[in-house]
Every structure is written in structure tokens, then in C-alpha cells.
Design a protein around this motif. Structure first.
Motif, PDB file in Angstrom:
ATOM      1  N   ASP A 280       0.815  -1.226   0.000  1.00  0.00           N
ATOM      2  CA  ASP A 280       0.000   0.000   0.000  1.00  0.00           C
ATOM      3  C   ASP A 280       0.843   1.268   0.000  1.00  0.00           C
ATOM      4  O   ASP A 280       0.293   2.369   0.025  1.00  0.00           O
ATOM      5  N   ARG A 281       2.213   1.125  -0.021  1.00  0.00           N
ATOM      6  CA  ARG A 281       3.074   2.309  -0.057  1.00  0.00           C
ATOM      7  C   ARG A 281       4.243   2.083  -1.008  1.00  0.00           C
ATOM      8  O   ARG A 281       4.734   0.959  -1.150  1.00  0.00           O
ATOM      9  N   SER A 282       4.687   3.153  -1.649  1.00  0.00           N
ATOM     10  CA  SER A 282       5.839   3.077  -2.537  1.00  0.00           C
ATOM     11  C   SER A 282       7.122   2.993  -1.723  1.00  0.00           C
ATOM     12  O   SER A 282       7.143   3.241  -0.511  1.00  0.00           O
ATOM     13  N   ALA A 283       8.227   2.688  -2.418  1.00  0.00           N
ATOM     14  CA  ALA A 283       9.520   2.653  -1.740  1.00  0.00           C
ATOM     15  C   ALA A 283       9.847   4.006  -1.122  1.00  0.00           C
ATOM     16  O   ALA A 283      10.363   4.083   0.000  1.00  0.00           O
ATOM     17  N   ALA A 284       9.553   5.095  -1.828  1.00  0.00           N
ATOM     18  CA  ALA A 284       9.845   6.432  -1.301  1.00  0.00           C
ATOM     19  C   ALA A 284       9.042   6.713  -0.042  1.00  0.00           C
ATOM     20  O   ALA A 284       9.559   7.282   0.928  1.00  0.00           O
ATOM     21  N   GLN A 285       7.780   6.305  -0.023  1.00  0.00           N
ATOM     22  CA  GLN A 285       6.954   6.512   1.169  1.00  0.00           C
ATOM     23  C   GLN A 285       7.475   5.686   2.340  1.00  0.00           C
ATOM     24  O   GLN A 285       7.504   6.149   3.492  1.00  0.00           O
ATOM     25  N   LEU A 286       7.910   4.464   2.055  1.00  0.00           N
ATOM     26  CA  LEU A 286       8.455   3.622   3.116  1.00  0.00           C
ATOM     27  C   LEU A 286       9.745   4.216   3.673  1.00  0.00           C
ATOM     28  O   LEU A 286       9.983   4.195   4.885  1.00  0.00           O
ATOM     29  N   PHE A 287      10.577   4.763   2.795  1.00  0.00           N
ATOM     30  CA  PHE A 287      11.826   5.333   3.270  1.00  0.00           C
ATOM     31  C   PHE A 287      11.582   6.534   4.179  1.00  0.00           C
ATOM     32  O   PHE A 287      12.229   6.678   5.221  1.00  0.00           O
ATOM     33  N   GLU A 288      10.661   7.387   3.816  1.00  0.00           N
ATOM     34  CA  GLU A 288      10.356   8.546   4.654  1.00  0.00           C
ATOM     35  C   GLU A 288       9.868   8.095   6.024  1.00  0.00           C
ATOM     36  O   GLU A 288      10.234   8.664   7.053  1.00  0.00           O
ATOM     37  N   ALA A 289       9.042   7.069   6.046  1.00  0.00           N
ATOM     38  CA  ALA A 289       8.544   6.560   7.331  1.00  0.00           C
ATOM     39  C   ALA A 289       9.676   5.958   8.160  1.00  0.00           C
ATOM     40  O   ALA A 289       9.731   6.126   9.384  1.00  0.00           O
ATOM     41  N   ALA A 290      10.605   5.258   7.497  1.00  0.00           N
ATOM     42  CA  ALA A 290      11.723   4.646   8.217  1.00  0.00           C
ATOM     43  C   ALA A 290      12.622   5.701   8.830  1.00  0.00           C
ATOM     44  O   ALA A 290      13.064   5.582   9.979  1.00  0.00           O
ATOM     45  N   ARG A 291      12.903   6.754   8.073  1.00  0.00           N
ATOM     46  CA  ARG A 291      13.769   7.810   8.594  1.00  0.00           C
ATOM     47  C   ARG A 291      13.174   8.448   9.844  1.00  0.00           C
ATOM     48  O   ARG A 291      13.883   8.823  10.771  1.00  0.00           O
ATOM     49  N   ALA A 292      11.882   8.568   9.865  1.00  0.00           N
ATOM     50  CA  ALA A 292      11.208   9.193  11.000  1.00  0.00           C
ATOM     51  C   ALA A 292      10.993   8.222  12.152  1.00  0.00           C
ATOM     52  O   ALA A 292      10.464   8.614  13.194  1.00  0.00           O
ATOM     53  N   GLY A 293      11.405   6.967  11.965  1.00  0.00           N
ATOM     54  CA  GLY A 293      11.213   5.978  13.018  1.00  0.00           C
ATOM     55  C   GLY A 293       9.761   5.583  13.199  1.00  0.00           C
ATOM     56  O   GLY A 293       9.351   5.184  14.283  1.00  0.00           O
ATOM     57  N   GLN A 294       8.987   5.651  12.125  1.00  0.00           N
ATOM     58  CA  GLN A 294       7.548   5.390  12.212  1.00  0.00           C
ATOM     59  C   GLN A 294       7.125   4.211  11.350  1.00  0.00           C
ATOM     60  O   GLN A 294       5.974   4.112  10.940  1.00  0.00           O
ATOM     61  N   LEU A 295       8.027   3.305  11.075  1.00  0.00           N
ATOM     62  CA  LEU A 295       7.730   2.195  10.180  1.00  0.00           C
ATOM     63  C   LEU A 295       8.042   0.868  10.846  1.00  0.00           C
ATOM     64  O   LEU A 295       9.104   0.695  11.443  1.00  0.00           O
ATOM     65  N   ARG A 296       7.143  -0.057  10.745  1.00  0.00           N
ATOM     66  CA  ARG A 296       7.389  -1.422  11.183  1.00  0.00           C
ATOM     67  C   ARG A 296       7.641  -2.276   9.952  1.00  0.00           C
ATOM     68  O   ARG A 296       7.046  -2.080   8.893  1.00  0.00           O
ATOM     69  N   GLY A 297       8.546  -3.238  10.089  1.00  0.00           N
ATOM     70  CA  GLY A 297       8.832  -4.130   8.984  1.00  0.00           C
ATOM     71  C   GLY A 297       7.682  -5.090   8.730  1.00  0.00           C
ATOM     72  O   GLY A 297       6.722  -5.189   9.515  1.00  0.00           O
ATOM     73  N   PHE A 298       7.797  -5.831   7.642  1.00  0.00           N
ATOM     74  CA  PHE A 298       6.736  -6.780   7.285  1.00  0.00           C
ATOM     75  C   PHE A 298       7.295  -7.809   6.306  1.00  0.00           C
ATOM     76  O   PHE A 298       8.225  -7.522   5.544  1.00  0.00           O
ATOM     77  N   PRO A 299       6.744  -9.020   6.311  1.00  0.00           N
ATOM     78  CA  PRO A 299       7.159 -10.030   5.327  1.00  0.00           C
ATOM     79  C   PRO A 299       6.748  -9.602   3.924  1.00  0.00           C
ATOM     80  O   PRO A 299       5.678  -9.018   3.721  1.00  0.00           O
ATOM     81  N   LEU A 300       7.602  -9.885   2.954  1.00  0.00           N
ATOM     82  CA  LEU A 300       7.275  -9.621   1.568  1.00  0.00           C
ATOM     83  C   LEU A 300       6.664 -10.873   0.942  1.00  0.00           C
ATOM     84  O   LEU A 300       7.105 -11.990   1.238  1.00  0.00           O
ATOM     85  N   PRO A 301       5.688 -10.720   0.086  1.00  0.00           N
ATOM     86  CA  PRO A 301       5.092 -11.896  -0.541  1.00  0.00           C
ATOM     87  C   PRO A 301       6.059 -12.555  -1.515  1.00  0.00           C
ATOM     88  O   PRO A 301       6.911 -11.895  -2.117  1.00  0.00           O
ATOM     89  N   GLY A 302       5.926 -13.870  -1.685  1.00  0.00           N
ATOM     90  CA  GLY A 302       6.765 -14.598  -2.627  1.00  0.00           C
ATOM     91  C   GLY A 302       8.165 -14.842  -2.094  1.00  0.00           C
ATOM     92  O   GLY A 302       8.408 -14.851  -0.880  1.00  0.00           O
TER      93      GLY A 302
END
Length: 572
Positions: A280-302
Motif C-alpha cells: 500500500d506504499r511506494s519505496a519512497a513513502q516507506l523510506f520517509e517513514a523509516a527515517r522518521a522511526g515510524q515504520l514497522r517491517g513486514f514479510p514480503l510476498p513470494g
């Protein structure tokens, strides 16, 4: 001044091979890419060089940056010629040999690994379809020091920035199962971390330690657009054909290479969304969330399929070590160690200068023939004056450009008998415009800060604060190997306050970084300020003399981040 250009002033120490030694591209910023071709050297008249100290430094720079040294790449005859020159100069200065078996040289065993273009593969298998990323255009395999043939097919887990910092209330691994899986990660660390904490947790060494402890069997680093502003993908592709190096242990294997990680690769920013397709988020959106410390990891499909081939071969190089014995028998077993890296990056693709001349030798006059020459002059000053109570050691290091390897070897296996109590490092002083000051790096971590204050006052030089502490250059040069060994260290940069109104040292340094850093034009025709270099040598010598005569060896400051992690108990 453009803030991006000004920030480049502190990006002085990142090795060209950092993506090989420390492969996450976002872990450390790089200078802006040079313009196409080589710009003409600024029309600055050669600065006067009228003092004996300045003339000695210039003579050493000219010798070490001569074409005969072929760019001083680790493991080459050109580097060996430079090492012989430094050993000769140590002897002329009055130092005693302090390498292996009474020689001038400490052997540094290495492994060299070169990724082979054939057989590289990164495939995403998802929902019954296989997406094959294109080598060099979309991904680069990374060298494997433990297996010439690497292949891996496993589920993948996105782990944010792979930071585990419970003391800071942050854990990218909470609730994730990495056992037998490939860790997919961004570089860096949360922006809310204090600069020193961010630098520590952003290091690839810590990230790999974290994923290995949790059972990961492979790693995929994902570039962001910000990463490729600092380090363009085209530069990464160009560097991919260059060998990378590691220290080699007694068993012939590489040291600190995480053999549990069977394969690794880096994905370009333009291909990053392929890894996260269906989310539900692009790589750029995920990176911004990670930098801010607001992202939890998740399993990738496949699953992901990785493969690569690496040519692995032993290599030998050496540090050059001289010693000035201490005057006090009770303290002579304690050593203040001066360091400067002798290696540079050798030769590369020809570059045509503004006059139409081709040059492929990266002579490294400022990076770091000048630093070695300043070390030699500091040694001469210490030998000529009253001998300090503690011993002084002087080390021209190998393999800094390959990831601080010569420094790591010496810091953990010193060839001098006794203890190393302090490190004074000199790396790439960009002295191309006259200054009235010096920028000390790392002085806020230990009692060396007070020593430097005293030394600077005695010789009449101003100390300027690090203009960009967020860039944390303290962890990017050889002194950090000593810090990791628990040894307080300091690193002196060139100044930022101009001595005359017509030459701005910040502009001059920015020009050098944009045009000549790791390029053929880093050579002796640059307007190097040898008077400033002589002053820097005197300051370095004074720091060593005060430290050498002090009643107590240097100590980490109470509560210091590095001191708490790496410091050793005071001897009883």
C-alpha cells in the motif's frame, strides 16, 4: 552559499570502496559527483612556501604523489614504492623501526574479491510470475568473500533500516521472523537519533550484526532517490568492477564477513518499487517513514532468488611503523599513535582535462599524501624537542580506501610493545586557501578535547566547531578503527575561516570535492597552502607532547556514547 555544496565540506573521509566494505549505499554520504571531464584548476597563483617546515612537507607530497607511485593503490607496486619512501623518511627523521620483527613494516594480510559479471541474478517470484531485474541497470551483486559461487532462494522480510536500539525506544525487528530469510533494508537510521547515535546505528557493520543474530541468510539493500543524489547509480556501476578487500585471518578466510549471509545485492532506486509491488506504499513513502522511526517491517510476498560469482584471491600489504621511545621508563610502554593513510585508489578510466590532456593516475596529493607529509613533519618536531615521557608511534596506513583495514589491523594487533592510549589522525586536509583556524573532530568524546584547547592556545591557532556535526565524519576515517578498539582519538581538518578576503576556504574545498576528489586532478599543481600544513603539523606535535607528558592517559568523557560501548577499564 548553497547548503548542499557547503555540506560537502565535511564529506572528506569516505573511501571509494565504501560500497564494498560497507555496502549499504545510504550509510554514508559522498561528495557530489564531479562534472563531466575535469575542470581546470582555479586560476590561483602558487602560494608562497618560504619556511623550512613547509618546504619539507611539499617535498614529501611531491614524492608521494608522483606518477611513479601509480596512485598508491593497496597491494600494488606503486603502494610498495611509497611505503619504502616513508620508511626511509622515518629513518632520516630519527625514528626507530617498529614493525614486525624489528623492521619498518607491519604485514597486513588481505583477501581481494572481484564480482564477476556473468551469472548475476536477482529475481522476484510472486503470484506465479517471475520478475528478473537487469544486472547493472537495476541491481548489483555484492562480493562474497566466503564462496566463489553464491546462490540463494528464500522468502524475504522488509526490516526498515535494520536498527535495533531499545535504549532509544526503537526496534525495526519487533514481531518479525528472519530465520532462514533474506533481509531487505534501507540504509541510514532514524532522523530523530542524535548524530553520534545515528552514525553508529546506520553503519552496515551494526545492521549486518543485527540480521545475522536473527537468522537471516541473505541481504538486499534498497537505494532511495536521496541515496543516489549523494552517490549516483552510474558511479556505483562504475565502481562495481573494482575489487573489494577484507582482512584475512590465520585460517586464510576473511575476517568480519558474515559467512551466514550466502548472497547479497543492492537494488537501484528506479527498481525499488519492484520489491514492494502489491503493497500500500511506494519505496519512497516507506523510506520517509523509516527515517522518521515510524515504520514497522513486514514479510514480503513470494521469494527472492539471488546469485553471483566472485573471484577471491589473497593479497598482502603493509603498514609503515616508526617509534620515538618515551623518556620515562615507567610510561614508555604507553603509546600515542599518529596515523595517516598512505594508500589511494590507483589508476582508472582516463579523464581529459581542460587542456585536452588525458590522465588515468589518481595521484592523491591531498588525499592523502599531504596527510602523510604532515605526519612526517610532526614526527620531526617531536624528535627534535625534549622527548615526551610516553612513546610516540607513527603509522602510515594501508587500505583506508578499502574500509579502514590497515587501521583496524594495527588498532587490534599493534606492532609496538605496550598499550596504545591515544590516536591522532590526519586524513585529506583540504588546504587550498589560507586559513586562520583548524576544525577538530572528535574532541567532545574524551579528555583529548582539553589537550587540544591547550595546544591551540600555545601555538596561537583558533579552533572552529564542526560546521556540520550531523555528517559525523568522526566515524569515517582511520581514527574510528581506534575508537572501536576503545582508544580515544582526534582528527584535525583544515580550517574554514579565511586568512584573506579574496580566498574563501569553504569555496575552495567545495571546488576540490566536486572536481578532484578521487580524480586525476588531485595532484601537486593544486594551490596547497604549505604554511597552513606546517602549522597543522606543529599543532599535532603539541597535542602528542602534552598527552605524552600528562600524569594520566586520555580518558573517555563520562557518559560518552563511544566510551560506554568501546571503552576499556582504567588500568589499576
Amino acid at each position: 552559499m548553497n547548503p548542499r555544496l557547503t555540506a560537502a565540506l565535511v564529506l572528506l573521509c569516505l573511501p571509494l570502496a565504501a560500497c564494498q566494505r560497507d555496502p549499504a549505499p545510504a550509510d554514508a554520504a559522498q561528495p557530489p559527483a564531479p562534472a563531466e571531464g575535469a575542470a581546470a584548476t582555479p586560476a590561483t597563483p602558487p602560494p608562497p612556501n618560504e619556511t623550512p617546515a613547509g618546504q619539507r612537507i611539499e617535498a614529501d607530497v611531491r614524492a608521494l604523489a608522483d606518477d611513479a607511485m601509480e596512485g598508491r593503490r593497496t597491494g600494488t607496486p606503486g603502494f610498495d614504492r611509497a611505503a619504502e619512501y616513508v620508511a626511509k623518511r622515518f629513518g632520516e627523521t630519527g625514528l626507530a623501526p617498529a614493525g614486525d620483527d624489528g623492521s619498518w613494516f607491519q604485514a597486513v594480510p588481505l583477501l581481494q574479491a572481484t564480482v564477476q559479471p556473468e551469472g548475476a541474478r536477482l529475481e522476484i517470484v510472486r503470484n506465479g510470475a517471475t520478475i528478473a531485474l537487469e544486472p547493472r541497470k537495476q541491481f548489483l551483486p555484492l562480493a562474497n568473500f566466503n564462496a566463489a559461487e553464491a546462490a540463494l532462494d528464500a522468502p524475504a522480510v522488509f526490516v526498515g533500516q535494520a536498527v535495533h536500539a531499545p535504549d532509544l525506544g526503537h526496534d525495526d525487528f519487533a514481531g518479525l521472523d528472519l530465520d532462514g530469510r533474506i533481509a531487505v533494508m534501507f540504509g541510514g537510521a532514524p532522523a530523530r537519533f542524535e548524530a553520534t547515535q545515528r552514525a553508529f546505528h546506520a553503519s552496515t557493520r551494526e545492521k549486518l550484526r543485527n540480521v545475522v543474530e536473527r537468522g537471516a541468510v541473505g541481504v538486499v539493500y534498497v537505494n532511495t532517490a536521496d541515496d543516489e543524489v549523494r552517490n549516483p547509480w552510474a558511479r556505483s556501476v562504475q565502481n562495481a568492477s573494482q575489487p573489494s578487500m577484507r582482512l584475512r585471518g590465520e585460517d586464510g578466510g576473511a575476517i568480519d564477513t558474515w559467512p551466514q549471509l550466502r548472497a547479497s545485492a543492492v537494488v537501484s532506486a528506479t527498481a525499488a518499487d519492484e520489491l514492494f509491488a502489491g503493497g500500500d506504499r511506494s519505496a519512497a513513502q516507506l523510506f520517509e517513514a523509516a527515517r522518521a522511526g515510524q515504520l514497522r517491517g513486514f514479510p514480503l510476498p513470494g521469494t527472492l532468488r539471488l546469485a553471483a560469482r566472485t573471484r577471491i584471491e589473497p593479497l598482502a600489504s603493509r603498514n609503515v611503523v616508526g617509534r620515538l621511545p618515551g623518556a620515562d621508563p615507567a610510561l614508555a610502554g604507553e603509546h600515542v599513535v599518529y596515523t595517516a593513510h598512505l594508500d589511494h585508489i590507483g589508476t582508472g578510466e582516463p579523464v581529459t582535462d581542460a587542456q585536452g590532456r588525458e590522465d588515468r593516475i589518481r595521484n592523491g596529493a591531498i588525499d592523502n599524501a599531504l596527510g602523510v607529509a604532515i605526519l612526517l613533519e610532526a614526527a620531526r618536531e617531536l624528535e627534535a624537542g625534549p622527548r615526551p615521557k610516553r612513546s610516540m608511534a607513527f603509522v602510515a596506513l594501508t587500505a583506508e580506501e578499502q574500509g579502514l583495514l590497515g587501521a583496524e589491523w594495527f588498532a587490534n594487533r599493534p606492532s609496538v610493545d605496550g598499550d596504545v592510549v591515544a590516536n591522532i589522525n590526519m586524513d585529506m586536509p583540504m588546504l587550498t586557501a589560507p586559513t586562520t583556524d583548524v576544525v577538530p573532530i572528535g574532541v567532545d568524546h574524551s579528555s583529548l578535547g582539553a589537550v587540544l584547547d591547550t595546544a591551540a592556545a600555545e601555538i596561537g591557532v583558533t579552533l572552529s566547531p564542526d560546521p556540520f556535526p550531523e555528517e559525523t565524519v568522526f566515524v569515517r576515517s582511520d581514527q574510528y578503527a581506534f575508537v572501536r578498539a576503545g582508544i580515544p582519538a582526534v582528527y584535525l581538518m583544515g580550517g574554514v575561516v579565511g586568512a584573506n578576503p579574496d580566498q574563501d576556504p569553504q569555496v575552495a574545498a567545495t571546488w576540490f570535492l566536486r572536481n578532484c576528489y578521487h580524480q586525476p586532478c588531485d595532484q601537486v599543481d593544486l594551490p596547497i597552502q604549505y604554511g597552513d600544513a606546517a602549522r597543522l603539523a606543529t599543532l599535532n606535535a603539541r597535542i602528542g607532547r602534552i598527552t605524552g607528558d600528562a600524569a594520566q592517559r586520555p580518558r573517555w568523557n563520562d557518559g560518552d556514547f563511544f566510551g560506554e560501548r568501546f571503552g576499556k577499564p582504567d588500568p589499576q
